[in-house]
Design an enzyme around this catalytic site. Structure first.
Site, short mmCIF file in Angstrom:
data_model
loop_
_atom_site.label_atom_id
_atom_site.label_comp_id
_atom_site.label_asym_id
_atom_site.label_seq_id
_atom_site.Cartn_x
_atom_site.Cartn_y
_atom_site.Cartn_z
N THR A 12 5.84 7.54 2.89
CA THR A 12 7.08 7.71 3.63
C THR A 12 8.04 6.55 3.40
O THR A 12 9.21 6.75 3.06
CB THR A 12 6.78 7.88 5.13
N PRO A 37 -5.22 -10.29 4.20
CA PRO A 37 -5.39 -11.62 4.78
C PRO A 37 -4.14 -12.12 5.51
O PRO A 37 -4.25 -12.89 6.47
CB PRO A 37 -5.75 -12.50 3.58
N TRP A 38 -2.97 -11.70 5.08
CA TRP A 38 -1.75 -12.17 5.74
C TRP A 38 -1.57 -11.57 7.12
O TRP A 38 -0.68 -12.00 7.87
CB TRP A 38 -0.51 -11.97 4.88
N VAL A 50 0.83 -1.21 0.00
CA VAL A 50 0.00 0.00 0.00
C VAL A 50 0.87 1.26 0.00
O VAL A 50 1.88 1.32 0.69
CB VAL A 50 -0.99 0.00 1.19
N ASP A 51 0.47 2.21 -0.81
CA ASP A 51 1.08 3.54 -0.82
C ASP A 51 0.14 4.42 -0.01
O ASP A 51 -0.86 4.91 -0.51
CB ASP A 51 1.23 4.03 -2.26
N ASP A 52 0.46 4.57 1.27
CA ASP A 52 -0.40 5.29 2.21
C ASP A 52 0.13 6.72 2.39
O ASP A 52 -0.30 7.63 1.71
CB ASP A 52 -0.45 4.52 3.53
#
Length: 171
Positions: A102, A156-157, A97-99
């Protein structure tokens, strides 16, 4: 950010398959992929099925056990003989994910210091929100499997109870 979105393994696999088709159609042919751990490990492994490229891994810590940011990113694990493995090579950096961007920007700057021929980025999900950092200008290829609102993504992981997770994901 109270809303959560649960993803099933099947959804993840389909998203990675779509990403691989986009990457291949672009003409980008990486020599090696680099997975950002821990979230990028599984997407990188699935991409290996389609791209058939070796996987290197890096570990970067940004969040603590309570899911709060602990200052800036720090290396937990890095590539052995990194210069020999990256210099002059085409690299595909993979994360889930590119949240805030950072961790992604930190890894890109670190990898660029080893003079690869090119670095591209593939993420499963990009949250459409203001980012705290920027992708270096040398990185001109970026693929996101899906764009999401700023919600809490549950993979899920990360599940302790996979059956409950699968029910919540609608799988």
């Amino acid at each position: 950010m109270a809303e959560k979105r649960y993803f099933s393994y099947n959804e993840i696999h389909r998203t990675v398959a779509d990403l691989s088709r986009e990457i291949l159609a672009s003409g980008f042919d990486p020599d090696v992929t680099v997975a950002i751990g821990t979230g990028g490990f599984i997407p990188a492994r699935i991409l290996k099925t389609y791209l058939k490229k070796p996987i290197l891994t890096v570990g970067v810590k940004l969040y603590g056990d309570d899911n709060t940011i602990e200052g800036g990113p720090s290396k937990v694990q890095w590539i052995d003989e990194v210069e020999r493995k990256l210099k002059g090579r085409r690299v595909l950096l993979i994360d889930e994910v590119d949240d805030t961007r950072t961790t992604l920007a930190y890894c890109l700057r670190e990898l660029l210091s080893h003079q690869p021929a090119e670095i591209a980025v593939a993420v499963l999900h990009c949250k459409d929100k203001a980012k705290l950092d920027q992708i270096p200008p040398q990185v001109t290829r970026y693929w996101a499997g899906q764009h999401l609102e700023d919600i809490w993504v549950v993979y899920p992981w990360d599940a302790e109870d996979i059956d409950d997770h699968s029910r919540r994901a609608g799988a």
